[in-house]
Design a protein around this motif. Structure first.
Motif, PDB file in Angstrom:
ATOM      1  N   TYR A 150       8.611  -8.006 -15.077  1.00  0.00           N
ATOM      2  CA  TYR A 150       6.582  -8.572 -14.842  1.00  0.00           C
ATOM      3  C   TYR A 150       6.473  -9.046 -13.061  1.00  0.00           C
ATOM      4  CZ  TYR A 150       1.969  -9.554 -14.444  1.00  0.00           C
ATOM      5  OH  TYR A 150       0.608 -10.190 -14.550  1.00  0.00           O
ATOM      6  N   PRO A 151       7.130 -10.533 -13.039  1.00  0.00           N
ATOM      7  CA  PRO A 151       6.423 -10.827 -11.807  1.00  0.00           C
ATOM      8  C   PRO A 151       6.993 -10.620 -10.060  1.00  0.00           C
ATOM      9  CG  PRO A 151       8.134 -12.149 -12.686  1.00  0.00           C
ATOM     10  CD  PRO A 151       7.949 -11.172 -14.172  1.00  0.00           C
ATOM     11  N   ALA A 152       8.222  -9.527 -10.431  1.00  0.00           N
ATOM     12  CA  ALA A 152       8.986  -9.092 -10.146  1.00  0.00           C
ATOM     13  C   ALA A 152       7.721  -7.738  -8.877  1.00  0.00           C
ATOM     14  CB  ALA A 152       9.865  -8.421  -9.603  1.00  0.00           C
ATOM     15  N   VAL A 153       7.219  -7.273 -10.234  1.00  0.00           N
ATOM     16  CA  VAL A 153       6.475  -6.324 -10.043  1.00  0.00           C
ATOM     17  C   VAL A 153       5.535  -6.509  -9.651  1.00  0.00           C
ATOM     18  CG1 VAL A 153       5.178  -4.353 -10.491  1.00  0.00           C
ATOM     19  CG2 VAL A 153       7.287  -4.361 -11.464  1.00  0.00           C
ATOM     20  N   LYS A 154       4.825  -7.085  -9.583  1.00  0.00           N
ATOM     21  CA  LYS A 154       3.368  -8.399  -9.231  1.00  0.00           C
ATOM     22  C   LYS A 154       3.993  -8.248  -7.824  1.00  0.00           C
ATOM     23  CE  LYS A 154      -0.591 -11.903 -10.664  1.00  0.00           C
ATOM     24  NZ  LYS A 154       0.047 -13.138 -11.024  1.00  0.00           N
ATOM     25  N   GLN A 155       4.739  -9.126  -7.792  1.00  0.00           N
ATOM     26  CA  GLN A 155       4.461 -10.192  -6.176  1.00  0.00           C
ATOM     27  C   GLN A 155       4.797  -8.873  -5.097  1.00  0.00           C
ATOM     28  OE1 GLN A 155       8.498 -11.840  -5.674  1.00  0.00           O
ATOM     29  NE2 GLN A 155       7.616 -12.829  -2.955  1.00  0.00           N
ATOM     30  N   VAL A 156       4.930  -7.263  -5.389  1.00  0.00           N
ATOM     31  CA  VAL A 156       5.557  -6.284  -4.472  1.00  0.00           C
ATOM     32  C   VAL A 156       3.898  -5.728  -4.542  1.00  0.00           C
ATOM     33  CG1 VAL A 156       6.633  -4.008  -4.496  1.00  0.00           C
ATOM     34  CG2 VAL A 156       8.246  -6.363  -5.016  1.00  0.00           C
ATOM     35  N   TYR A 157       3.345  -4.957  -5.332  1.00  0.00           N
ATOM     36  CA  TYR A 157       2.442  -5.024  -5.287  1.00  0.00           C
ATOM     37  C   TYR A 157       1.352  -5.685  -4.537  1.00  0.00           C
ATOM     38  CZ  TYR A 157       3.456  -0.561  -8.514  1.00  0.00           C
ATOM     39  OH  TYR A 157       3.577   1.064  -8.921  1.00  0.00           O
ATOM     40  N   HIS A 158       1.569  -6.904  -5.179  1.00  0.00           N
ATOM     41  CA  HIS A 158       0.192  -8.009  -3.956  1.00  0.00           C
ATOM     42  C   HIS A 158       0.588  -7.825  -2.224  1.00  0.00           C
ATOM     43  CE1 HIS A 158      -2.325 -11.207  -3.046  1.00  0.00           C
ATOM     44  NE2 HIS A 158      -1.355 -12.159  -2.089  1.00  0.00           N
ATOM     45  N   GLN A 159       2.154  -7.694  -2.237  1.00  0.00           N
ATOM     46  CA  GLN A 159       2.499  -7.206  -1.094  1.00  0.00           C
ATOM     47  C   GLN A 159       1.787  -6.278  -0.341  1.00  0.00           C
ATOM     48  OE1 GLN A 159       6.749  -7.727  -0.588  1.00  0.00           O
ATOM     49  NE2 GLN A 159       6.236 -10.288  -0.805  1.00  0.00           N
ATOM     50  N   ARG A 160       2.210  -5.822  -0.724  1.00  0.00           N
ATOM     51  CA  ARG A 160       1.595  -4.146  -0.167  1.00  0.00           C
ATOM     52  C   ARG A 160       0.650  -3.921  -0.014  1.00  0.00           C
ATOM     53  NH1 ARG A 160       4.734  -0.071  -4.442  1.00  0.00           N
ATOM     54  NH2 ARG A 160       7.561  -0.038  -4.002  1.00  0.00           N
ATOM     55  N   LEU A 161      -0.424  -4.320  -1.354  1.00  0.00           N
ATOM     56  CA  LEU A 161      -2.237  -3.765  -0.875  1.00  0.00           C
ATOM     57  C   LEU A 161      -2.633  -5.467   0.226  1.00  0.00           C
ATOM     58  CD1 LEU A 161      -2.953  -4.633  -5.129  1.00  0.00           C
ATOM     59  CD2 LEU A 161      -3.593  -2.730  -3.495  1.00  0.00           C
ATOM     60  N   ASN A 162      -1.669  -6.144   0.551  1.00  0.00           N
ATOM     61  CA  ASN A 162      -2.385  -6.585   1.586  1.00  0.00           C
ATOM     62  C   ASN A 162      -1.793  -5.698   3.294  1.00  0.00           C
ATOM     63  OD1 ASN A 162      -2.907  -9.074  -0.023  1.00  0.00           O
ATOM     64  ND2 ASN A 162      -1.420 -10.752   0.504  1.00  0.00           N
ATOM     65  N   GLU A 163      -0.346  -4.957   2.962  1.00  0.00           N
ATOM     66  CA  GLU A 163       0.119  -4.843   4.436  1.00  0.00           C
ATOM     67  C   GLU A 163      -1.285  -3.855   4.046  1.00  0.00           C
ATOM     68  OE1 GLU A 163       4.201  -3.922   5.390  1.00  0.00           O
ATOM     69  OE2 GLU A 163       3.654  -2.301   4.337  1.00  0.00           O
ATOM     70  N   PHE A 164      -2.022  -3.240   3.091  1.00  0.00           N
ATOM     71  CA  PHE A 164      -3.190  -1.497   3.322  1.00  0.00           C
ATOM     72  C   PHE A 164      -3.925  -2.076   3.978  1.00  0.00           C
ATOM     73  CE2 PHE A 164      -0.693   0.287  -0.565  1.00  0.00           C
ATOM     74  CZ  PHE A 164       0.061   1.329   0.041  1.00  0.00           C
ATOM     75  N   GLU A 165      -4.707  -3.458   3.386  1.00  0.00           N
ATOM     76  CA  GLU A 165      -5.751  -4.148   4.214  1.00  0.00           C
ATOM     77  C   GLU A 165      -5.407  -3.823   5.568  1.00  0.00           C
ATOM     78  OE1 GLU A 165      -9.527  -5.758   3.825  1.00  0.00           O
ATOM     79  OE2 GLU A 165      -8.392  -4.520   1.978  1.00  0.00           O
ATOM     80  N   THR A 166      -4.594  -4.614   5.973  1.00  0.00           N
ATOM     81  CA  THR A 166      -3.675  -4.887   7.530  1.00  0.00           C
ATOM     82  C   THR A 166      -4.065  -3.704   7.860  1.00  0.00           C
ATOM     83  OG1 THR A 166      -2.344  -6.829   7.223  1.00  0.00           O
ATOM     84  CG2 THR A 166      -2.630  -5.942   9.012  1.00  0.00           C
ATOM     85  N   TRP A 167      -4.073  -2.876   7.787  1.00  0.00           N
ATOM     86  CA  TRP A 167      -3.521  -1.534   8.422  1.00  0.00           C
ATOM     87  C   TRP A 167      -4.824  -1.087   8.149  1.00  0.00           C
ATOM     88  CZ3 TRP A 167      -0.492  -0.255  12.765  1.00  0.00           C
ATOM     89  CH2 TRP A 167       0.800  -1.244  13.140  1.00  0.00           C
ATOM     90  N   LYS A 168      -5.838  -0.952   6.990  1.00  0.00           N
ATOM     91  CA  LYS A 168      -6.793   0.298   7.107  1.00  0.00           C
ATOM     92  C   LYS A 168      -7.930   0.677   7.846  1.00  0.00           C
ATOM     93  CE  LYS A 168     -10.116  -3.483   5.298  1.00  0.00           C
ATOM     94  NZ  LYS A 168     -11.021  -3.887   4.585  1.00  0.00           N
ATOM     95  N   GLU A 169      -7.946  -0.290   8.769  1.00  0.00           N
ATOM     96  CA  GLU A 169      -8.824  -0.281   9.989  1.00  0.00           C
ATOM     97  C   GLU A 169      -8.450   1.485  10.636  1.00  0.00           C
ATOM     98  OE1 GLU A 169     -10.481  -2.947  12.728  1.00  0.00           O
ATOM     99  OE2 GLU A 169     -11.655  -4.018  10.832  1.00  0.00           O
ATOM    100  N   ILE A 170      -7.090   1.364  11.557  1.00  0.00           N
ATOM    101  CA  ILE A 170      -6.169   1.946  11.901  1.00  0.00           C
ATOM    102  C   ILE A 170      -5.842   3.222  11.123  1.00  0.00           C
ATOM    103  CG2 ILE A 170      -3.769   2.242  12.749  1.00  0.00           C
ATOM    104  CD1 ILE A 170      -3.880  -0.544  14.022  1.00  0.00           C
TER     105      ILE A 170
END
Length: 272
Positions: A245-265
């Motif tokens: 659970y903590p491993a998956v939660k951490q990785v999914y949080h990082q992915r969402l942040n990365e998607f957010e950073t690049w969403k306009e492009i």
């Protein structure tokens, strides 16, 4: 009422543990193994409640035959647990074509063949539960297990799609996604690539991070799996162990942040 359960890879590890737990509470189990002699202890203890089936899941015809034999023996199949599989340890560059194909053949295609074979049975019954033994490495990835990661990502993609296709037939689908457990998966059942010294540091770091506490106790999983089987509304994704659970939660949080950073492009790439 007792359930009829088909379990692949029941000769050792999770498969054997869960088969025994189900038999002890009165269910009937069709247990598959490459060598049915490995199931003789279950037969000696539980008699006709266990139905040993010789099976190499890499053989599609044999998978269909195993399902047919189980239905003939018990009259129905309530639950399938696709447990057969193995781990391949090594860097992606080190992996031979045969090793890569063997990993996918067993972990992905073997599971697919059993799934395809049981679907007509469960559609006719208008009920059933298909349980795929995946891994938390079908949700996140670790170095040194590239082909294993890939096989479990494939299992997850297949099974998520399957769940949407069969729900109207009364068929449920669950993915059991364990973190590391002290089964034969990382021992006698595992395969290793031929090492390339360039990957020595990443392998050293990987194995140093695997502390004894990060490996769960296999015998502790039986109760959780029985609850999954008995649930009226089982989850699609079912994590096993306290590391997952903590491993998956951490990785999914990082992915969402990365998607957010690049969403306009990303949006601009749509074109309109």
């Amino acid at each position: 009422m007792s359930k009829i359960i088909l379990i692949t890879g029941a000769s050792r590890g999770f498969g054997k543990l869960w088969a025994k737990a189900l038999l002890e509470r009165g269910d009937k189990v069709a247990a598959t193994a490459r060598n049915t002699e490995d199931l003789s202890d279950l037969v000696a203890e539980f008699g006709n409640a266990v139905f040993p089936v010789e099976l190499d899941v890499n053989n599609r015809e044999a998978c269909f035959a195993a399902v047919e034999k189980t239905k003939t023996q018990f009259g129905r199949i309530d639950v399938v647990i696709n447990n057969a599989g193995f781990g391949l340890f090594g860097a992606i560059e080190e992996t031979t074509e045969k090793q890569a194909r063997d990993q996918m053949e067993t972990n992905f295609f073997g599971l697919l063949w059993i799934t395809q074979a049981v679907l007509p049975v469960m559609r006719e019954q208008r009920n059933g539960h298909i349980i795929q033994v995946s891994s938390f490495l079908g949700l996140v990835s670790l170095p040194v297990l590239g082909l294993y990661n890939a096989s479990k990502y494939a299992v997850n993609g297949l099974s998520e799609t399957l769940a949407s296709e069969v729900k109207d037939f009364g068929i449920k689908v669950s993915l059991i996604e364990p973190n590391g457990f002290s089964t034969d998966w990382a021992g006698a059942s595992a395969f290793q690539t031929e090492p390339n010294e360039a990957y020595g540091p990443v392998k050293k770091a990987f194995f140093e991070n695997a502390t004894p506490d990060s490996w769960g106790k296999p015998e502790s999983t039986a109760g959780a799996v029985l609850q999954l089987i008995d649930s009226e509304n089982p989850p699609l994704h079912f994590l096993l162990g306290k590391v997952a659970y903590p491993a998956v939660k951490q990785v999914y949080h990082q992915r969402l942040n990365e998607f957010e950073t690049w969403k306009e492009i990303s949006a601009q790439a749509h074109g309109h």
